[in-house]
Design an enzyme around this catalytic site. Sequence first.
Site, PDB file in Angstrom:
ATOM      1  N   PRO A 194       0.852  -1.199   0.000  1.00  0.00           N
ATOM      2  CA  PRO A 194       0.000   0.000   0.000  1.00  0.00           C
ATOM      3  C   PRO A 194       0.895   1.258   0.000  1.00  0.00           C
ATOM      4  O   PRO A 194       1.909   1.289   0.709  1.00  0.00           O
ATOM      5  CB  PRO A 194      -0.749  -0.098   1.327  1.00  0.00           C
ATOM      6  CG  PRO A 194      -0.480  -1.465   1.849  1.00  0.00           C
ATOM      7  CD  PRO A 194       0.747  -1.957   1.218  1.00  0.00           C
ATOM      8  N   GLU A 195       0.516   2.214  -0.795  1.00  0.00           N
ATOM      9  CA  GLU A 195       1.270   3.475  -0.828  1.00  0.00           C
ATOM     10  C   GLU A 195       0.334   4.571  -0.334  1.00  0.00           C
ATOM     11  O   GLU A 195      -0.762   4.730  -0.869  1.00  0.00           O
ATOM     12  CB  GLU A 195       1.725   3.805  -2.249  1.00  0.00           C
ATOM     13  CG  GLU A 195       2.522   2.704  -2.927  1.00  0.00           C
ATOM     14  CD  GLU A 195       1.586   1.695  -3.618  1.00  0.00           C
ATOM     15  OE1 GLU A 195       0.711   2.157  -4.379  1.00  0.00           O
ATOM     16  OE2 GLU A 195       1.685   0.488  -3.334  1.00  0.00           O
TER      17      GLU A 195
END
Lengths: 67, 67, 67, 67, 67, 67
Positions: free
Chosen positions: F2-3
């Site tokens: 996840p960014e």
Amino acid sequence: MPEITINLAAGRTDEQKKGMMLDITQALVKNLGVTADAVVIQINEAPLNNKMKGGQTFVERAAAAKK
Amino acid sequence: MPEITINLAAGRTDEQKKGMMLDITQALVKNLGVTADAVVIQINEAPLNNKMKGGQTFVERAAAAKK
Amino acid sequence: MPEITINLAAGRTDEQKKGMMLDITQALVKNLGVTADAVVIQINEAPLNNKMKGGQTFVERAAAAKK
Amino acid sequence: MPEITINLAAGRTDEQKKGMMLDITQALVKNLGVTADAVVIQINEAPLNNKMKGGQTFVERAAAAKK
Amino acid sequence: MPEITINLAAGRTDEQKKGMMLDITQALVKNLGVTADAVVIQINEAPLNNKMKGGQTFVERAAAAKK
Amino acid sequence: MPEITINLAAGRTDEQKKGMMLDITQALVKNLGVTADAVVIQINEAPLNNKMKGGQTFVERAAAAKK
């Protein structure tokens, strides 16, 4: 070349979204002196379970608003 | 650790998108000297009614392109 | 009209960034069949204290890499 | 007023996403001293074919993980 | 709660940016029926060497525009 | 993988930002079952004149808050 990204909860009509994007295009043409063709807008629409404000998901917020 | 987000109108094939992301990964490995594993790319795909350029939605642009 | 946003830690040279953006432009032209003029890329560069991976800020990661 | 955007591969449950967004809201309230109501979080969820890391799409990564 | 992010090349005055953000706020109030207080806009401004269109950095584009 | 991207008005200390990013990393590890090393967070910090809420720039909001 300004690029506009709008994070938006799902649920608006195409007319609302088109009207909003048209007015935003005008806002940039008027204030920045760019041509309309230089303005790119994308709406990233999220289902209500993928968005939260104030510790409530937008599913919970929508349910609370109906009470 | 560069993270790349691509705002893209819907309509491309998986092959096109995979090829694009592979070449972008190489662009970062070659120019920044990072490993491929450090490169994360996400395509945020928008339906044509959720995107506008030059005051025309991408629905309108697609229709005009067919004429 | 694809718009690419790159989240990147500060510290690369102008040549590295230009080379990367040129190769990314080519990646989209080659794979999506768009013209180069349709491709807009922006690097959002963050100072090392404004970025974290694995629970370490990029200040800490840079210091650890020097040891 | 901090706005948080999370790029995430599809596949998590609503409970996982809600728990994550609640804890992120707390992280901002605790560390920045803002009210929960000032914190807006949106998850931009990508199907596995629209995301790549290390030169592998998340479709390929999921398949490799099953082996 | 719509959150708007604008990727913009550096160089505009505060008045231009304020006028643009005010008109964008109105665009959302008028078309989506939200209150102004629900609308948050952030400009992510990039130095000209951190932005490219058509394979030219904005440094090169600005130089070409002066000729 | 996840960014997380955080749009934030300038003005917080490094300690506040580091504490926030650490707690966000934990939020993802705890709720999504990813490793900390998979979590990348970038703060895109905007000067107060580049951010608006409720039709007021953050310069105006800061001035009003001092009264």
